[in-house]
Design an enzyme around this catalytic site. Sequence first.
Site, short mmCIF file in Angstrom:
data_model
loop_
_atom_site.label_atom_id
_atom_site.label_comp_id
_atom_site.label_asym_id
_atom_site.label_seq_id
_atom_site.Cartn_x
_atom_site.Cartn_y
_atom_site.Cartn_z
N GLN A 1 -116.50 -20.92 12.78
CA GLN A 1 -117.43 -20.25 12.92
C GLN A 1 -117.50 -19.55 14.32
O GLN A 1 -117.24 -19.84 15.46
CB GLN A 1 -118.75 -21.45 13.25
N ARG B 1 -122.49 -21.74 -1.69
CA ARG B 1 -122.46 -23.09 -1.70
C ARG B 1 -124.01 -23.30 -0.98
O ARG B 1 -124.17 -22.71 -0.06
CB ARG B 1 -121.12 -23.80 -1.25
N GLN C 1 -115.24 -16.43 9.21
CA GLN C 1 -116.13 -17.77 8.92
C GLN C 1 -117.42 -17.23 9.64
O GLN C 1 -117.48 -17.05 10.84
CB GLN C 1 -115.83 -19.07 9.41
N ASP C 2 -118.49 -17.36 8.89
CA ASP C 2 -119.79 -17.05 9.52
C ASP C 2 -120.12 -15.69 10.21
O ASP C 2 -121.03 -15.77 11.30
CB ASP C 2 -120.32 -18.20 10.26
N ASP D 1 -118.46 -18.88 4.11
CA ASP D 1 -120.04 -19.05 4.33
C ASP D 1 -120.32 -17.64 5.01
O ASP D 1 -120.99 -17.77 6.18
CB ASP D 1 -120.47 -20.23 5.15
#
Length: 438
Positions: free
Chosen positions: A263, A375, A285-286, A307
Amino acid sequence: MSEVIESASKYAKLRKQLFEKIDPLDRHALEDCLELLDDTIVELEKAISDLSPNKSADEQYTDLQTLFSGAMTNQYTCLDGFAYTNKNVWTFLQKSLKMISKHVSNSLSMLKKLRKSQKKSLTEIFSDYGELKNGFPTWLKKNERTLLQKNVNETKFDLVVAQDGSGDYSTINEALHVAHNSSHSRFVIYIKEGAYFEYIEIPRKKGKIMLVGDGIGKTWIKGNRSVIDGWTTFRSATVAVVGNNFIAKGISFENFAGPSKHQAVALRSGSDYSVFYQCSFIGYQDTLYVHSFRQFYKECDVYGTVDFIFGNAAVVFQNCSLYARKPDEHQKNMFTAQGRQDPNQNTGIQIMNSKIAAAADLIPVQSQVKSYLGRPWKEYSRTIILYSNIGDLIDPAGWMEWSGDYALSTLYYGEFKNRGPGSNTSARVTWPGFRVIQ
């Protein structure tokens, strides 16, 4: 309200007692909680103020729902900050935070019962996050829409930032420090072309700030904080915005920590009525943390892996380009991970008239990497994709589970009149919460 104030006082004392005894990640997580509790106090005070004798709950419904939704999100964000700690502090905090969330959830439920109209039409599904007029939300006033669409050389600025000494300041933080604390008038800062290696936080007291750059790939704000290097996801943001009515135009926001650092947020927004126009968000990520409240992104580019658009705002992406990058080995790409925690929140991600595609570094290895539209991060996760071009990188199932059957019957994922090779819904997931909207 008294519980929130009491908790904030308790956590402040805890920070003072344990600051030198706990590890850095615990300290960052505790700092997050104190900031988020302060935000919750402001939001609940505003909700109480809006429930004046002169206004009905039905008239104020959307604003109250937004305030309660944001207040609940804050508590879950606080707990999420302890996901990678030793859990000792988390154990101390969770009881009071979950009690606050329960009371806010009850308030959302009671608010819904007070609303005169309970119908849920197809139009309302698409307009939960704000009606659009002339391509912008109705809450963005005409003079602000005009300001957004002006060329740089036609715009009047309050301050200019330039690394070459030709402006008022050479760093963005210096300019923000002297910007007004106001919620009434717009304060416009022009950031000339260049790469600015700064971590920026625009606090709640600085409302109506506008940052204008020279364009995507010209004005850059860069950082590399990550969870692996000891920051919480919340605190890893290169740029974090809380002051309401924030606007950014023509700026690239980047977190270059890399795919192995997990993250690592480029931009986090908890700014109500925030607008991002012709900006880019680059990370892995993120990348883009649409944390809470009402947000709008138009003609923006977003790059990431796992994500990479996530959070619990009521957010619309319009005419945007979303690109999946090459992830770390054994990782999958998920474009979204929406975090609605309560069925009565008004939050969700809406992607319309946009492009969902592979970035240049993914294209050569696209067949080796699974990519999904999203998701469910939280139990009532909600994402709608409509009128968009979906590329052939998307797995035929479309969506991926978070863990087993978690949230599969409570989420709402919808697709409506999309096109492109990845838009075929014949092999999509058969979860109770997924639907091809007719």
